[in-house]
Design an enzyme around this catalytic site. Structure first.
Site, PDB file in Angstrom:
ATOM      1  N   GLU A 114      10.970   5.066   1.170  1.00 12.54           N
ATOM      2  CA  GLU A 114      11.048   6.384   0.528  1.00 12.54           C
ATOM      3  C   GLU A 114       9.834   7.246   0.846  1.00 12.54           C
ATOM      4  OE1 GLU A 114      13.043   4.564  -3.536  1.00 12.54           O
ATOM      5  OE2 GLU A 114      11.212   5.729  -3.651  1.00 12.54           O
ATOM      6  N   CYS A 127       4.085  12.280  -0.107  1.00 15.76           N
ATOM      7  CA  CYS A 127       3.773  10.899  -0.479  1.00 15.76           C
ATOM      8  C   CYS A 127       4.581   9.978   0.434  1.00 15.76           C
ATOM      9  CB  CYS A 127       4.165  10.700  -1.941  1.00 15.76           C
ATOM     10  SG  CYS A 127       4.005   9.010  -2.494  1.00 15.76           S
ATOM     11  N   CYS A 134       6.969  -4.536  -0.976  1.00 13.73           N
ATOM     12  CA  CYS A 134       5.554  -4.742  -1.284  1.00 13.73           C
ATOM     13  C   CYS A 134       5.365  -6.166  -1.784  1.00 13.73           C
ATOM     14  CB  CYS A 134       5.098  -3.761  -2.357  1.00 13.73           C
ATOM     15  SG  CYS A 134       3.318  -3.819  -2.681  1.00 13.73           S
ATOM     16  N   CYS A 138       3.130  -5.963  -8.784  1.00 15.90           N
ATOM     17  CA  CYS A 138       2.760  -5.271 -10.028  1.00 15.90           C
ATOM     18  C   CYS A 138       3.980  -5.255 -10.962  1.00 15.90           C
ATOM     19  CB  CYS A 138       2.266  -3.853  -9.748  1.00 15.90           C
ATOM     20  SG  CYS A 138       0.785  -3.856  -8.715  1.00 15.90           S
ATOM     21  N   CYS A 141       6.258  -1.994 -11.501  1.00 11.61           N
ATOM     22  CA  CYS A 141       6.596  -1.194 -10.318  1.00 11.61           C
ATOM     23  C   CYS A 141       7.942  -1.605  -9.733  1.00 11.61           C
ATOM     24  CB  CYS A 141       5.490  -1.375  -9.274  1.00 11.61           C
ATOM     25  SG  CYS A 141       5.850  -0.562  -7.706  1.00 11.61           S
ATOM     26  N   GLY A 194       4.691   0.081  -0.854  1.00  9.80           N
ATOM     27  CA  GLY A 194       3.810  -0.793  -0.087  1.00  9.80           C
ATOM     28  C   GLY A 194       2.348  -0.674  -0.436  1.00  9.80           C
ATOM     29  N   LEU A 250      -6.179   1.007 -11.035  1.00 10.86           N
ATOM     30  CA  LEU A 250      -6.896   0.085 -11.921  1.00 10.86           C
ATOM     31  C   LEU A 250      -5.987  -0.388 -13.069  1.00 10.86           C
ATOM     32  CD1 LEU A 250      -9.685  -1.144 -11.897  1.00 10.86           C
ATOM     33  CD2 LEU A 250     -10.463   0.709 -13.388  1.00 10.86           C
ATOM     34  N   HIS A 251      -5.477   0.525 -13.840  1.00 13.27           N
ATOM     35  CA  HIS A 251      -4.497   0.264 -14.904  1.00 13.27           C
ATOM     36  C   HIS A 251      -5.001  -0.555 -16.091  1.00 13.27           C
ATOM     37  CE1 HIS A 251      -1.764   2.117 -12.178  1.00 13.27           C
ATOM     38  NE2 HIS A 251      -1.627   1.084 -11.384  1.00 13.27           N
ATOM     39  N   CYS A 368       8.020   4.928  -7.595  1.00 10.59           N
ATOM     40  CA  CYS A 368       8.097   4.023  -6.453  1.00 10.59           C
ATOM     41  C   CYS A 368       9.370   3.188  -6.411  1.00 10.59           C
ATOM     42  CB  CYS A 368       6.958   3.039  -6.598  1.00 10.59           C
ATOM     43  SG  CYS A 368       5.649   3.307  -5.490  1.00 10.59           S
TER      44      CYS A 368
HETATM   45  N1  SAH Z   1       0.071  -0.179  -3.439  1.00  8.53           N
HETATM   46  C1  SAH Z   1      -0.693   1.006  -3.622  1.00  8.53           C
HETATM   47  C2  SAH Z   1       0.067   2.305  -3.371  1.00  8.53           C
HETATM   48  C3  SAH Z   1       1.487   2.422  -3.798  1.00  8.53           C
HETATM   49  S1  SAH Z   1       1.853   2.616  -5.507  1.00  8.53           S
HETATM   50  C4  SAH Z   1      -1.332   1.007  -4.995  1.00  8.53           C
HETATM   51  O1  SAH Z   1      -1.117   0.059  -5.752  1.00  8.53           O
HETATM   52  O2  SAH Z   1      -2.101   1.912  -5.304  1.00  8.53           O
HETATM   53  C5  SAH Z   1       1.193   4.200  -5.959  1.00  8.53           C
HETATM   54  C6  SAH Z   1       0.790   4.289  -7.406  1.00  8.53           C
HETATM   55  O3  SAH Z   1       1.939   4.308  -8.262  1.00  8.53           O
HETATM   56  C7  SAH Z   1      -0.069   3.120  -7.870  1.00  8.53           C
HETATM   57  O4  SAH Z   1      -1.099   3.594  -8.685  1.00  8.53           O
HETATM   58  C8  SAH Z   1       0.923   2.315  -8.690  1.00  8.53           C
HETATM   59  O5  SAH Z   1       0.275   1.458  -9.580  1.00  8.53           O
HETATM   60  C9  SAH Z   1       1.709   3.418  -9.347  1.00  8.53           C
HETATM   61  N2  SAH Z   1       2.997   3.022  -9.920  1.00  8.53           N
HETATM   62  C10 SAH Z   1       3.876   2.102  -9.478  1.00  8.53           C
HETATM   63  N3  SAH Z   1       4.949   2.033 -10.294  1.00  8.53           N
HETATM   64  C11 SAH Z   1       4.734   2.944 -11.274  1.00  8.53           C
HETATM   65  C12 SAH Z   1       5.487   3.346 -12.413  1.00  8.53           C
HETATM   66  N4  SAH Z   1       6.659   2.787 -12.705  1.00  8.53           N
HETATM   67  N5  SAH Z   1       4.960   4.312 -13.202  1.00  8.53           N
HETATM   68  C13 SAH Z   1       3.761   4.867 -12.909  1.00  8.53           C
HETATM   69  N6  SAH Z   1       3.020   4.547 -11.847  1.00  8.53           N
HETATM   70  C14 SAH Z   1       3.500   3.579 -11.043  1.00  8.53           C
END
Ligand code: SAH
Length: 383
Positions: A114, A127, A134, A138, A141, A194, A250-251, A368
């Site tokens: 995407e 983006c 991936c 996470c 995600c 990814g 970071l989260h 994502c």
């Molecule tokens: N792998 C990389 C880039 C892709 S994800 C990374 O982890 O940064 C891009 C961003 O979207 C990351 O910050 C990821 O944690 C966030 N993300 C993924 N799923 C999400 C969701 N359901 N809601 C909000 N942010 C999300």
């Protein structure tokens, strides 16, 4: 929500019903010197490589037929053996306001990825994806749910940008959005599917071509790479000559919580990631962005905001708080805007620059991997 338009349902089926792979070589995978070598091997002088390169990166040609300053015989043999279109559009959706356009692409082997174009004021931010799927896992995600299929090649990464560059440069291009044309891609973020630092070599090859003034020529400062926090690769990135921006997902401010959301935290715990970020800032003097997806009752309490402020104190950084975009079959929900604001205020009071970002395009499954999932489900349904 806008209903996705699914285009190009599988065609050209092989006898066993599968789509035959396109074996033509993608010229988008080549460095300039490699293109020169290819043309030489076909009996053509070096200036033909320059002409071809300009058609690809300055005029966004997707087809050899338009390259009228190349000899017809060269165009014919290129069309037989090579391609400029490693991606085909499988589905596209425009948000109701017309300011976000999401595209699902099919790759030559049937994988899907995407990319999303966001039309802010003066900016056209794109983006893009760095991998099909991936491996990072996470827990909140959508992309993580299917695991990693494979790395994208540099050409597949570059092709996403060229697709939207072509779209923005074409008067009257469909689908209709609020973009006033002609215009151009002004910013690129590697925040699609990814983990870009897990596909380091191809991502950096693509970044070099996207920033090369002789190729696409986008300013490195207009590109941001977002990582889950692979510390050794952050160190490696600090030594790259290109001034690409760094964002770190970071989260959570501590290992117990972060490991439950971002499993690779087991290998690269919070302090190790922050150590790499601080070395990166020391070397590059560039401000780093931390992304923090706010999940109700999980990582959005005032105590965690204070803990985060303590961890980030003194770092040249900015915090982007993003209310979670909830995905199906997941226990996580977005924080309320009241809690998001309170969290932000604690960080600001501690002197940390913070914004609560709206997840644009939420109505078009911009989170994502969500369009890809919807597409798979629609294909699974009998007609
Ligand atoms: N792998 C990389 C880039 C892709 S994800 C990374 O982890 O940064 C891009 C961003 O979207 C990351 O910050 C990821 O944690 C966030 N993300 C993924 N799923 C999400 C969701 N359901 N809601 C909000 N942010 C999300």
């Amino acid at each position: 929500m806008t209903t996705p338009i699914f285009l190009n349902e599988p065609t050209g089926s092989a006898p066993d019903g599968s789509t035959p792979p396109d074996v033509r070589r993608s010229l988008l995978d080549l460095e300039y010197a490699e293109l020169e070598a290819l043309l030489k091997s076909m009996g053509h002088p070096p200036f033909r490589a320059r002409q071809l390169w300009e058609w690809i990166y300055k005029r966004f040609a997707a087809d050899f037929a338009v390259m009228t300053n190349l000899p017809a015989e060269l165009r014919r043999s290129l069309a037989e053996t090579a391609t400029l279109a490693p991606l085909t559009v499988a589905a596209e959706v425009v948000s109701q306001a017309g300011d976000t356009l999401k595209v699902l692409f099919t790759l030559h082997d049937g994988q899907t990825i995407e990319a999303v174009l966001m039309l802010y004021d003066e900016r056209r931010t794109l983006c893009i994806s760095s991998q099909a799927g991936c491996a990072m896992g996470c827990t909140f995600c959508a992309t993580a749910q299917g695991g990693l299929a494979r790395n994208l090649t540099s050409g597949e990464i570059v092709a996403q940008v060229l697709h939207f560059a072509r779209y923005l440069a074409t008067p009257g291009a469909e689908p209709h959005s609020v973009a006033e044309r002609p215009t151009h891609v002004s910013n690129v973020v590697l925040m699609g599917m990814g983990e870009p630092l897990h596909n380091y070599r191809n991502v950096w090859a693509a970044l070099r071509r996207l920033t090369d003034p002789g190729a696409f020529g986008l300013g490195a400062r207009h590109i941001t790479l977002s990582t889950v926090g692979l510390a050794p690769q952050i160190d490696k990135m600090a030594d790259e000559p290109l001034q690409i921006g760094l964002a770190v997902s970071l989260h959570a401010p501590n290992d117990m919580l972060r490991t439950s959301l971002v499993p690779v935290n087991k290998g690269y715990p919070v302090d190790e990631v922050l150590g790499a970020v601080s070395r990166y800032i020391e070397k590059t003097h560039r401000r780093v962005t931390f992304e923090y997806a706010l999940m109700r009752g999980i990582n959005d309490t005032p105590e965690l905001a204070r803990e985060l402020a303590g961890k980030l104190r003194g770092l040249l950084c900015h915090v982007n708080l993003i209310p979670l975009n909830p995905i199906p079959d997941s226990p996580y929900q977005p924080s309320t805007s009241h809690d998001a604001e309170a969290f932000a205020q604690i960080l600001r009071d501690a002197g940390i620059s913070t914004t609560v970002r709206l997840r644009r395009g939420i109505e078009i499954n911009a989170g994502c991997g969500q369009l890809r999932r919807a597409h798979r489900n629609s294909e699974a349904r009998p007609n």
